[in-house]
Scaffold this active site. Structure first.
Site, PDB file in Angstrom:
ATOM      1  N   CYS A  79     -29.601  11.447 -52.011  1.00 46.12           N
ATOM      2  CA  CYS A  79     -31.129  10.923 -51.577  1.00 46.12           C
ATOM      3  C   CYS A  79     -30.702  10.574 -50.010  1.00 46.12           C
ATOM      4  O   CYS A  79     -30.779  11.807 -49.439  1.00 46.12           O
ATOM      5  CB  CYS A  79     -31.112   9.623 -52.297  1.00 46.12           C
ATOM      6  SG  CYS A  79     -32.846   8.959 -51.874  1.00 46.12           S
ATOM      7  N   HIS A 186     -31.511  10.822 -57.761  1.00 49.25           N
ATOM      8  CA  HIS A 186     -30.251  10.038 -57.999  1.00 49.25           C
ATOM      9  C   HIS A 186     -29.363  10.543 -59.231  1.00 49.25           C
ATOM     10  O   HIS A 186     -30.054  10.041 -60.293  1.00 49.25           O
ATOM     11  CB  HIS A 186     -30.896   8.464 -58.211  1.00 49.25           C
ATOM     12  CG  HIS A 186     -30.987   7.759 -56.867  1.00 49.25           C
ATOM     13  ND1 HIS A 186     -30.154   7.492 -55.734  1.00 49.25           N
ATOM     14  CD2 HIS A 186     -32.409   7.829 -56.280  1.00 49.25           C
ATOM     15  CE1 HIS A 186     -30.732   7.089 -54.755  1.00 49.25           C
ATOM     16  NE2 HIS A 186     -32.084   7.280 -54.950  1.00 49.25           N
ATOM     17  N   GLU A 188     -26.942   9.492 -60.322  1.00 49.49           N
ATOM     18  CA  GLU A 188     -26.168   8.338 -61.164  1.00 49.49           C
ATOM     19  C   GLU A 188     -27.372   7.432 -61.880  1.00 49.49           C
ATOM     20  O   GLU A 188     -26.767   6.632 -62.564  1.00 49.49           O
ATOM     21  CB  GLU A 188     -25.469   7.299 -59.956  1.00 49.49           C
ATOM     22  CG  GLU A 188     -26.518   6.306 -59.070  1.00 49.49           C
ATOM     23  CD  GLU A 188     -27.325   7.275 -57.847  1.00 49.49           C
ATOM     24  OE1 GLU A 188     -27.186   8.489 -57.809  1.00 49.49           O
ATOM     25  OE2 GLU A 188     -27.715   6.525 -57.237  1.00 49.49           O
TER      26      GLU A 188
END
Lengths: 205, 263
Positions: A79, A186, A188
């Site tokens: 990001c 993202h 994650e």
């Protein structure tokens, strides 16, 4: 050791948790020496460009990051961490980035809601099977990932763009140049698909 | 294209899920982490935890829960309920919440929205708004709908956006719990008047309701609780329904299914 660069913002723990879930131990640090010693580097991202680059410069982390990239260490920008790799950003003014990827970071047009928030598709730009990005192994074209950002990257050299995503305009959702990887989404927070990318990246370390 | 988000909401009291839990395939049906993981597997796009713990002394339980959730759940989750100040927000975000939602505190102190979005980033700050219909307008209410504020909905949502909120979670108190469908007009008027995403909430009883509020109400996302918790409909079924109706939705099974159809 894989390090996650701490630049005083954002939820780095999420990135650490996700790497841990796929079997990789990481260290969160803002110590330039630890970054120098690291074998693999993750530059995560939440927060404002200006504050992040200021922090990196003040702490003299910027130089270590550039050296690590030049030295060929696996490097992943997530990001804002990907945006920081570019020459400049127009977020909140005009600010210089790490300038390892020539290009700029710009705001989405007013015709779309901002931030670009939610799950969107990525489309691979490569047209040769031999040109396969190791961190996207086993990821299907047009997979969905979770995005949260109001600014997007524009690369001078289209060769570095590995996938694009459509939101009002078509922008690079990932970049790849040798050991250097960047994802605008993202991983994650992108469930199984995102974890797979982190696992693939971990395997390079 | 950006997909519309389907967001289950879990009500949490003292660290346990309360209200309508009928998941026979879960070991511990009151365990929020287990339920959250289940929803992640079901391809919920995000989760909302609404903490309804009344006592302040027991508030640390939610922090612990957030920490544990962040270790096991890899989709974004928002935590709301009883957030009063920057400190509350800081602890929740640090524990691993991706976003917080503030409601009553934002009305009592609108500058909290600004301070929080500057400090933690707009994308972490969701402003939850409860609205009731009054004549041809809607009024913002607080304290779980018990207290009127005199604020007109459009004035408030525009202010909330101006102060830096990243998203609006809009609940129709008239529709909440009725299962008769979302307040389409309310959602539409809000969504058309702000340039930040709007999550519609209150009234979901069947998949058609989600479709209506996404299309006619122009919502960017839908929050639903009981239709999923009571297992009346599963998320994959609802997503499949919306997808069939032509709504952009994240469907991991999409490719597999189309391959099957082609083969």
């Amino acid at each position: 050791m894989m390090v996650i660069v701490d630049y005083g913002m954002g939820n780095l723990k999420s990135v650490q948790n996700a790497f841990s879930e796929v079997g990789y131990k990481t260290e969160i640090t803002d110590d330039p020496n630890r970054i120098k010693e690291a074998s693999t580097i993750v530059l995560p991202g939440v927060g404002a460009f200006r504050d992040a680059i200021k922090f990196l410069k003040n702490k003299k982390i910027d130089k270590e990051l550039i050296d690590a990239i030049k030295a060929g260490k696996p490097f992943l920008g997530i990001c804002l961490g990907m945006q920081l790799l570019f020459t400049y950003s127009e977020e909140g003014g005009l600010f210089s980035g790490l300038n390892v990827i020539p290009g700029g970071v710009k705001r989405f047009p007013a015709s779309v809601k901002c931030p670009h928030l939610g799950w969107n598709k990525i489309k691979f730009t490569h047209n040769s099977n031999s040109n396969t990005n190791p961190i996207f192994q086993d990821i299907l074209d047009e997979s969905y990932f979770y995005f949260v950002h109001s600014y997007y990257c524009e690369a001078d050299n289209p060769q570095v763009v590995y996938s694009t995503t459509d939101y009002g305009l078509v922008f690079p959702s990932s970049i790849w140049k040798g050991n250097l990887f960047g994802v605008q989404f993202h991983p994650e927070k992108s469930s199984t698909q995102g974890l797979k990318i982190l696992k693939n990246f971990g395997e390079l370390s | 294209m950006l997909t519309k988000r389907i967001i289950p909401c879990l009500d949490i009291k003292e660290g346990r899920v309360v209200k309508g839990i009928k998941f026979v395939n879960l070991i511990d049906t009151g365990d929020p982490i287990e339920l959250a993981s289940f929803y992640e597997k079901e391809e919920a796009d995000e989760l909302v935890f609404l903490d309804i713990t009344a006592s302040w002394e027991k508030r640390n339980i939610i922090i612990e829960l957030v920490e544990k959730t962040a270790e096991k759940v890899f989709i974004p989750f928002t935590v709301g309920g009883g957030i009063r100040n920057l400190e509350d927000i800081y602890y929740l975000l640090r524990a691993g919440a991706d976003k917080v939602s503030i409601n009553t505190a934002a009305v009592l102190n609108p500058l909290l929205i600004q301070e929080a979005s500057l400090k933690f980033g707009s994308s972490t700050i969701v402003v939850a708004i409860d609205a009731v219909k009054i004549d041809s307008d809607w009024e913002v209410v607080i304290n779980g709908g018990r207290t009127g504020t005199g604020l007109r909905i459009l004035n408030w949502v525009k202010k909330v956006e101006r102060l830096g909120a990243g998203e609006i979670l809009l609940t129709s108190m008239d529709k909440d719990g009725t299962k008769e469908g979302y307040d389409i007009k309310l959602t539409k008027i809000v969504s058309e008047n702000v340039n930040i995403p709007v999550i519609a909430s209150g009234g979901a009883g069947k998949p058609e309701h989600l479709y209506e509020v996404l299309i006619k109400g122009k919502a960017d996302a839908v929050l639903a609780a009981s239709i999923f918790h009571n297992k009346e409909y599963t998320i994959p079924k609802v997503k499949e329904f919306l997808w069939q109706k032509g709504i952009e939705i994240r469907l991991a099974g999409e490719k597999i299914r189309s391959e099957k159809n082609n083969g």
